[in-house]
Design an enzyme around this catalytic site. Sequence first.
Site, short mmCIF file in Angstrom:
data_model
loop_
_atom_site.label_atom_id
_atom_site.label_comp_id
_atom_site.label_asym_id
_atom_site.label_seq_id
_atom_site.Cartn_x
_atom_site.Cartn_y
_atom_site.Cartn_z
N HIS A 1 30.62 13.73 -65.53
CA HIS A 1 31.88 13.63 -64.78
C HIS A 1 33.01 14.36 -65.51
CE1 HIS A 1 33.68 11.01 -61.42
NE2 HIS A 1 34.54 11.98 -61.67
N LEU A 2 32.76 15.62 -65.82
CA LEU A 2 33.71 16.43 -66.58
C LEU A 2 34.53 17.39 -65.72
CD1 LEU A 2 31.60 17.50 -69.70
CD2 LEU A 2 33.48 15.87 -69.65
N ARG B 1 31.33 12.93 -54.96
CA ARG B 1 30.96 11.55 -55.28
C ARG B 1 29.45 11.46 -55.21
NH1 ARG B 1 35.41 11.55 -56.82
NH2 ARG B 1 37.13 10.09 -56.37
N GLU C 1 26.86 5.60 -61.51
CA GLU C 1 27.49 6.41 -62.55
C GLU C 1 27.94 5.50 -63.70
OE1 GLU C 1 30.02 10.40 -62.01
OE2 GLU C 1 31.07 8.60 -61.37
N ASP D 1 32.48 21.50 -41.94
CA ASP D 1 33.41 20.38 -41.97
C ASP D 1 33.72 19.98 -40.52
OD1 ASP D 1 35.82 18.76 -42.03
OD2 ASP D 1 36.09 19.42 -44.09
#
Length: 335
Positions: free
Chosen positions: A293-294, A246, A274, A185
Site C-alpha cells: 500500500h505504497l 481497493r 490488507e 466507466d
Amino acid sequence: MPERPLAMFAMTAENVPQIFPPDVLARLRELVEIDPALVAENFTDPRVREALAGTEILITGWGCPPLDEATLDAAPKLRAVLHAAGSVKSFTTSAVWQRGLVVSSAAGANALPVAEYTLAMILLAGKDLFAYRDRLRAERAFPYGEIVPGIGNFGRRVGVVGASRIGRRLIELLRPFDLRVSLADPYVDEDGAAALGVPLLPLDELLGGSDIVTVHAPQTPETRHMIGRRELALMPAGGVLINTSRGALVDHDALVEELRGGRISAILDVTDPEPLPADSLLYELPNAFITPHLAGSQGNEVARLGLTVVEEVERLLAGKELAFRVDGEGLERAA
C-alpha cells in the site's frame, strides 16, 4: 489586521508534523490560530471539547473520529472541514451535510502519487521487467545483444477501469507515451471520454482487448469483486492486472487460481484482506508483484496534502470558491 479564525487538527497526532512540516505549518499559522499540540484524536477529550466551542475550521486527516451530532453540537461556530487526505467517507456523517458545512478534500493531491506509481508499473510491466529480473537473478547471465520478443511499450494496449481522480490523472500522464489507452466507466459518456482523449468501452471489451488493465474504480457494494473469475478469463494471455484502488474490487480467490495457471500476471498495491495472511500464495507466485500500500502519499509526498489544505484555507478566508469542495450527494460513487 482582522482576527485569525480558530482552527483545530483532528487526526492521529503523529501525522500532524508529517503532513504539516515546519514551512507548511508556518504558512497555515499565518492564516489561522491553531495549536499543533492540541490534536483531536477523539472528540470526548475535555481539552478538545473546550476548544471545539470556538473552532471555525477543522483540519482533518487520517484517524479523524466521526463528526456526529454530539460533536457538531459542541462546535456551534464550525463552518468548514478541510481534509488533509483522500476520502471523507469514514468520518463525515449525515449531520455534516445537513448542517451545510463546507467540506474539502486533498484527494486530488493524493491522486498524483497513485497515478505516478501506476504509470511506472505500466511501463515496467510492458518490458516484463519483473519476470526478467527474476530470470537474471537465477541464471546470472543473459543473451546480450539479442532482441527480446513479446515485450515493449510501443502500441501496448492499456485499459483504465474507472474515471476517478486517479484514473483521470493517469490518463493525463499516459498521454506522452506511444500507448493505446481506453476507458471503462458506467458513469462516463462518449463526450466525457472524448474530453479525456480516450475511447470508451464496455468493461468486457476493455478486458479482452487490453494487454494491461489498471483498476481505479471506487469501492462500493456494486464494485465488490467486479474483477472476478469471468472477467479475469477475458484478459488475453500474457496480460497484466494492476490494482491500486481497493483490494475488494478483485476476487482474490479467482485471481490466485488464474495466476497459478501462469496465463496472466498481477501487480497489487492493495489486497483483500490488507495485509494478506502470512500464508497467502500471492507472496510466493512468481507472476504476482505485491507492494505494501505504497502508491498513495508517502514520505515527503504527504506535505503536498498539507499544502493543499493551506491553499484551501486561503481561498476560504478570501471568500473564494474552494478548489476541492466535496459534494455529499456524490459520495456513494467516490473512492
